[in-house]
Design an enzyme around this catalytic site. Sequence first.
Site, PDB file in Angstrom:
ATOM      1  N   CYS A  12       5.863 -10.546  12.860  1.00 26.40           N
ATOM      2  CA  CYS A  12       4.559 -10.658  12.203  1.00 26.40           C
ATOM      3  C   CYS A  12       4.307 -12.116  11.850  1.00 26.40           C
ATOM      4  O   CYS A  12       5.183 -12.959  11.990  1.00 26.40           O
ATOM      5  CB  CYS A  12       4.512  -9.800  10.939  1.00 26.40           C
ATOM      6  SG  CYS A  12       2.810  -9.424  10.443  1.00 26.40           S
ATOM      7  N   LYS A  23       1.036   2.071   9.792  1.00 25.26           N
ATOM      8  CA  LYS A  23       1.313   1.236   8.628  1.00 25.26           C
ATOM      9  C   LYS A  23       0.063   1.193   7.768  1.00 25.26           C
ATOM     10  O   LYS A  23      -0.982   0.695   8.191  1.00 25.26           O
ATOM     11  CB  LYS A  23       1.699  -0.161   9.096  1.00 25.26           C
ATOM     12  CG  LYS A  23       1.950  -1.132   7.964  1.00 25.26           C
ATOM     13  CD  LYS A  23       2.474  -2.450   8.489  1.00 25.26           C
ATOM     14  CE  LYS A  23       2.681  -3.426   7.366  1.00 25.26           C
ATOM     15  NZ  LYS A  23       3.166  -4.711   7.858  1.00 25.26           N
ATOM     16  N   ARG A  70       6.154  -8.848  -0.857  1.00 28.72           N
ATOM     17  CA  ARG A  70       5.382 -10.089  -0.665  1.00 28.72           C
ATOM     18  C   ARG A  70       5.917 -11.192  -1.558  1.00 28.72           C
ATOM     19  O   ARG A  70       5.878 -12.364  -1.186  1.00 28.72           O
ATOM     20  CB  ARG A  70       3.898  -9.821  -0.905  1.00 28.72           C
ATOM     21  CG  ARG A  70       3.334  -8.969   0.226  1.00 28.72           C
ATOM     22  CD  ARG A  70       1.883  -8.595   0.045  1.00 28.72           C
ATOM     23  NE  ARG A  70       1.511  -7.583   1.042  1.00 28.72           N
ATOM     24  CZ  ARG A  70       0.418  -6.840   0.978  1.00 28.72           C
ATOM     25  NH1 ARG A  70      -0.429  -6.995  -0.034  1.00 28.72           N
ATOM     26  NH2 ARG A  70       0.162  -5.947   1.910  1.00 28.72           N
ATOM     27  N   ARG A  76      -5.532  -6.687   3.289  1.00 24.00           N
ATOM     28  CA  ARG A  76      -5.142  -6.330   4.652  1.00 24.00           C
ATOM     29  C   ARG A  76      -5.856  -5.069   5.157  1.00 24.00           C
ATOM     30  O   ARG A  76      -5.444  -4.467   6.144  1.00 24.00           O
ATOM     31  CB  ARG A  76      -3.630  -6.113   4.715  1.00 24.00           C
ATOM     32  CG  ARG A  76      -2.772  -7.276   4.241  1.00 24.00           C
ATOM     33  CD  ARG A  76      -1.469  -7.330   5.008  1.00 24.00           C
ATOM     34  NE  ARG A  76      -0.363  -8.009   4.364  1.00 24.00           N
ATOM     35  CZ  ARG A  76      -0.239  -9.324   4.199  1.00 24.00           C
ATOM     36  NH1 ARG A  76      -1.203 -10.136   4.586  1.00 24.00           N
ATOM     37  NH2 ARG A  76       0.836  -9.841   3.635  1.00 24.00           N
ATOM     38  N   GLU A 132      -2.817   6.265  16.010  1.00 21.26           N
ATOM     39  CA  GLU A 132      -2.050   5.009  16.075  1.00 21.26           C
ATOM     40  C   GLU A 132      -0.686   5.261  16.719  1.00 21.26           C
ATOM     41  O   GLU A 132      -0.214   4.473  17.542  1.00 21.26           O
ATOM     42  CB  GLU A 132      -1.838   4.434  14.664  1.00 21.26           C
ATOM     43  CG  GLU A 132      -3.054   3.751  14.050  1.00 21.26           C
ATOM     44  CD  GLU A 132      -3.252   2.332  14.591  1.00 21.26           C
ATOM     45  OE1 GLU A 132      -2.495   1.915  15.485  1.00 21.26           O
ATOM     46  OE2 GLU A 132      -4.179   1.648  14.132  1.00 21.26           O
ATOM     47  N   LYS A 180       4.919   4.077   7.492  1.00 25.32           N
ATOM     48  CA  LYS A 180       5.216   3.167   6.388  1.00 25.32           C
ATOM     49  C   LYS A 180       4.031   3.101   5.437  1.00 25.32           C
ATOM     50  O   LYS A 180       2.915   2.917   5.911  1.00 25.32           O
ATOM     51  CB  LYS A 180       5.507   1.791   6.973  1.00 25.32           C
ATOM     52  CG  LYS A 180       5.709   0.702   5.975  1.00 25.32           C
ATOM     53  CD  LYS A 180       5.891  -0.617   6.642  1.00 25.32           C
ATOM     54  CE  LYS A 180       5.871  -1.658   5.560  1.00 25.32           C
ATOM     55  NZ  LYS A 180       5.459  -2.930   6.006  1.00 25.32           N
ATOM     56  N   SER A 222       9.389  -1.704  -0.426  1.00 26.84           N
ATOM     57  CA  SER A 222       9.813  -2.434  -1.620  1.00 26.84           C
ATOM     58  C   SER A 222       9.336  -1.816  -2.937  1.00 26.84           C
ATOM     59  O   SER A 222      10.106  -1.679  -3.879  1.00 26.84           O
ATOM     60  CB  SER A 222       9.330  -3.885  -1.519  1.00 26.84           C
ATOM     61  OG  SER A 222       7.925  -3.931  -1.361  1.00 26.84           O
TER      62      SER A 222
HETATM   63  C1  PBG Z   1       4.941  -7.752   7.323  1.00 33.80           C
HETATM   64  C2  PBG Z   1       5.631  -6.658   6.579  1.00 33.80           C
HETATM   65  C3  PBG Z   1       5.390  -6.163   5.287  1.00 33.80           C
HETATM   66  C4  PBG Z   1       6.352  -5.201   5.056  1.00 33.80           C
HETATM   67  C5  PBG Z   1       7.124  -5.101   6.201  1.00 33.80           C
HETATM   68  N1  PBG Z   1       6.654  -5.999   7.139  1.00 33.80           N
HETATM   69  C6  PBG Z   1       4.418  -6.582   4.271  1.00 33.80           C
HETATM   70  C7  PBG Z   1       2.959  -6.403   4.417  1.00 33.80           C
HETATM   71  O1  PBG Z   1       2.466  -5.825   5.388  1.00 33.80           O
HETATM   72  O2  PBG Z   1       2.292  -6.891   3.534  1.00 33.80           O
HETATM   73  C8  PBG Z   1       6.518  -4.418   3.783  1.00 33.80           C
HETATM   74  C9  PBG Z   1       7.903  -3.958   3.492  1.00 33.80           C
HETATM   75  C10 PBG Z   1       8.159  -3.570   2.093  1.00 33.80           C
HETATM   76  O3  PBG Z   1       7.253  -3.537   1.230  1.00 33.80           O
HETATM   77  O4  PBG Z   1       9.324  -3.275   1.805  1.00 33.80           O
HETATM   78  N2  PBG Z   1       3.692  -7.415   7.794  1.00 33.80           N
HETATM   79 ZN    ZN Z   2       2.403  -9.159   8.284  1.00 30.73          ZN
END
Ligand code: PBG
Ligand code: ZN
Length: 338
Positions: free
Chosen positions: A117, A202, A212, A224, A240, A255, A281
């Site tokens: 990413c 996602k 973040r 986002r 998706e 996710k 997280s």
């Molecule tokens: C990157 C990404 C994110 C997470 C995994 N890959 C953050 C986001 O999309 O803001 C989140 C993982 C987590 O919260 O543990 N795009």
């Molecule tokens: Zn990202």
Amino acid sequence: MYKLKRLRVSKAMRDLTAQVNLGIHNLVMPYFVREGKKIRQPIEAMPGVFRFSRDELLKEVEQLRLAGVHSLILFGLPGEKDDAGLKAYSENGVIQKAVRALKKNFGDELAIITDVCLCGYTKHGHCGILKRQKAKGKRQKEFSIDNDETLKVLVKIALSHARAGADIVAPSSMMDGQVQAIRQELDKNGFSETAIMGYSAKFASNFYGPFREAAGSGMKFGDRKSYQMDFRNSDEALREIEADIQEGADILMVKPALAYLDIIAKAKERFAVPLAAFNVSGEYSMVKTYCKSTVHSPQSTGIEKELALEILTAIKRAGADIIITYYAKEAAGWLKKT
Ligand code: PBG
Ligand code: ZN
């Protein structure tokens, strides 16, 4: 009257009839990797989680292996950022160096997944390349991501990870066509054996906050919601996922996990492809913080273990084959003893 309690009278009886058993082999441990040496930096928003420099990561992964976990997913914190994400695909980028070191030390005993990413590498913190704004007044109020320009960068990132030795690349920027573009690029360059795990469904979730902070990937403006999914939708999640299968994803993902068990269940019912769930997280920090607080009674020590295993088992029961969780290492320790 049905005597359903008969099968619950003892632990042996309960274990015998347990339908779902969490396996250590299906757990994936996330790690944040940064530059520097001898660094093991705590993340305030995620008690028990650290940012590791490469040398410390190697030590940590040795422990992870001893606990019985054989897979990890890496997130990188580059030394510098720019809006083209150059550091994300540099040969000597933080992830590329970490993957090479892990492969050198652990070889194929480890299934290495890399997150593909841009949000951790761009100054604005979005997951793609921004479209040029037409002058519209002083402040940038609206923005949009250039899907196809972003794909060009994502394929470079994925290829550089594959070159370093990643077993699985996991595009997470939610650009349309990202799995297909990466599959083509990998095949063209002789990496037909590198697998792709799509972050298929996602959601634009409020559970990503601690991540973040950990990855320094928060966005400077906007949100986002124009690329990640709306949490009110489930049909769209299945579309998706279907698109990712058609594009060649080897593993699918839903996710976050806990508030999305219905999506996991539907996806598993509909598609016969390995399914991963990301216990993110915010879900982790919620449990950690709760268990550190004193709201529960003192005799319920061990509540964290019970609670974490309940959640992970529920994710598996819903249909996840693979669970990505910050509890992976700890859970493996608990599971070994039961
Ligand atoms: C990157 C990404 C994110 C997470 C995994 N890959 C953050 C986001 O999309 O803001 C989140 C993982 C987590 O919260 O543990 N795009
Ligand atoms: Zn990202």
